[in-house]
Design a protein around this motif. Structure first.
Motif, PDB file in Angstrom:
ATOM      1  N   ARG A   1       0.827  -1.203   0.000  1.00  0.00           N
ATOM      2  CA  ARG A   1       0.000   0.000   0.000  1.00  0.00           C
ATOM      3  C   ARG A   1       0.862   1.253   0.000  1.00  0.00           C
ATOM      4  NH1 ARG A   1      -1.969   1.815   4.791  1.00  0.00           N
ATOM      5  NH2 ARG A   1      -1.978  -0.321   5.550  1.00  0.00           N
ATOM      6  N   ARG A   2       1.874   1.265   0.862  1.00  0.00           N
ATOM      7  CA  ARG A   2       2.774   2.431   0.921  1.00  0.00           C
ATOM      8  C   ARG A   2       3.541   2.610  -0.376  1.00  0.00           C
ATOM      9  NH1 ARG A   2       6.570   3.559   5.935  1.00  0.00           N
ATOM     10  NH2 ARG A   2       6.763   5.671   5.191  1.00  0.00           N
ATOM     11  N   LEU A   3       3.954   1.490  -0.944  1.00  0.00           N
ATOM     12  CA  LEU A   3       4.670   1.545  -2.218  1.00  0.00           C
ATOM     13  C   LEU A   3       3.749   2.098  -3.307  1.00  0.00           C
ATOM     14  CD1 LEU A   3       7.286   0.891  -3.717  1.00  0.00           C
ATOM     15  CD2 LEU A   3       6.348  -1.380  -4.181  1.00  0.00           C
ATOM     16  N   ALA A   4       2.501   1.645  -3.311  1.00  0.00           N
ATOM     17  CA  ALA A   4       1.540   2.152  -4.301  1.00  0.00           C
ATOM     18  C   ALA A   4       1.285   3.641  -4.096  1.00  0.00           C
ATOM     19  CB  ALA A   4       0.226   1.365  -4.208  1.00  0.00           C
ATOM     20  N   GLU A   5       1.156   4.070  -2.839  1.00  0.00           N
ATOM     21  CA  GLU A   5       0.948   5.496  -2.559  1.00  0.00           C
ATOM     22  C   GLU A   5       2.145   6.311  -3.005  1.00  0.00           C
ATOM     23  OE1 GLU A   5       0.224   5.655   1.625  1.00  0.00           O
ATOM     24  OE2 GLU A   5      -1.816   4.853   1.475  1.00  0.00           O
ATOM     25  N   THR A   6       3.327   5.806  -2.679  1.00  0.00           N
ATOM     26  CA  THR A   6       4.553   6.519  -3.065  1.00  0.00           C
ATOM     27  C   THR A   6       4.674   6.585  -4.591  1.00  0.00           C
ATOM     28  OG1 THR A   6       5.633   5.766  -1.052  1.00  0.00           O
ATOM     29  CG2 THR A   6       7.062   6.560  -2.810  1.00  0.00           C
ATOM     30  N   GLU A   7       4.348   5.469  -5.240  1.00  0.00           N
ATOM     31  CA  GLU A   7       4.403   5.440  -6.700  1.00  0.00           C
ATOM     32  C   GLU A   7       3.394   6.423  -7.289  1.00  0.00           C
ATOM     33  OE1 GLU A   7       4.035   2.227 -10.362  1.00  0.00           O
ATOM     34  OE2 GLU A   7       3.419   1.645  -8.347  1.00  0.00           O
TER      35      GLU A   7
END
Length: 148
Positions: A47-53
């Motif tokens: 989720r954090r990776l998707a948000e950061t992306e």
């Protein structure tokens, strides 16, 4: 896999089999908890990776839009400058063509004057030539008359 140690008092109460079953149960609970924790951590990370992306993609799009606007502005400025330079060059060419026409007219006038002067000079030379020949004929005629 960690080894679960059962205390002697608990082993005496539960027995060897009960203590082993308890150890297996605790190990399986710990393993399940560990797996659940890994799943939760992976989900959070994803989720954090998707948000950061998503944020990074948004920033890239914004930067790209700003760069496109800036390039468009600079191209417009260059086109204006090119138009100014082009008009100045056109004006200068027109001025030079006018000057060339003036010089051409002046040269034509001077050549015409020169031809008129040459014609007058030629006429003058022919007049003096005839006078010279008439004088020569008179001198030769006078010499012949004296000699005869």
């Amino acid at each position: 896999m960690p080894v679960v140690a059962v205390s002697k008092a608990l082993r005496d109460r539960l027995g060897d089999e009960g203590a082993e079953d308890l150890a297996k149960l605790l190990s399986s609970v710990e393993e399940a908890a560990r797996e659940d924790t890994l799943v939760v951590v992976e989900e959070r990370f994803a989720r954090r990776l998707a948000e950061t992306e998503s944020r990074l993609n948004q920033r890239i799009l914004e930067t790209e839009a700003r760069l496109d606007n800036r390039v468009t502005e600079e191209v417009a400025k260059l086109e204006v400058q090119i138009a100014r330079v082009d008009s100045r060059i056109t004006e200068e060419v027109a001025k030079l063509e006018l000057q060339i026409a003036r010089v051409d007219n002046r040269i034509t006038e001077e050549v015409t004057k020169l031809r008129a002067d040459m014609t007058a000079f030629k006429t003058e030379i022919i007049k003096w030539m005839f006078l010279f020949w008439i004088g020569q004929l008179a001198a030769v005629g006078g010499l012949l008359a004296l000699l005869r």
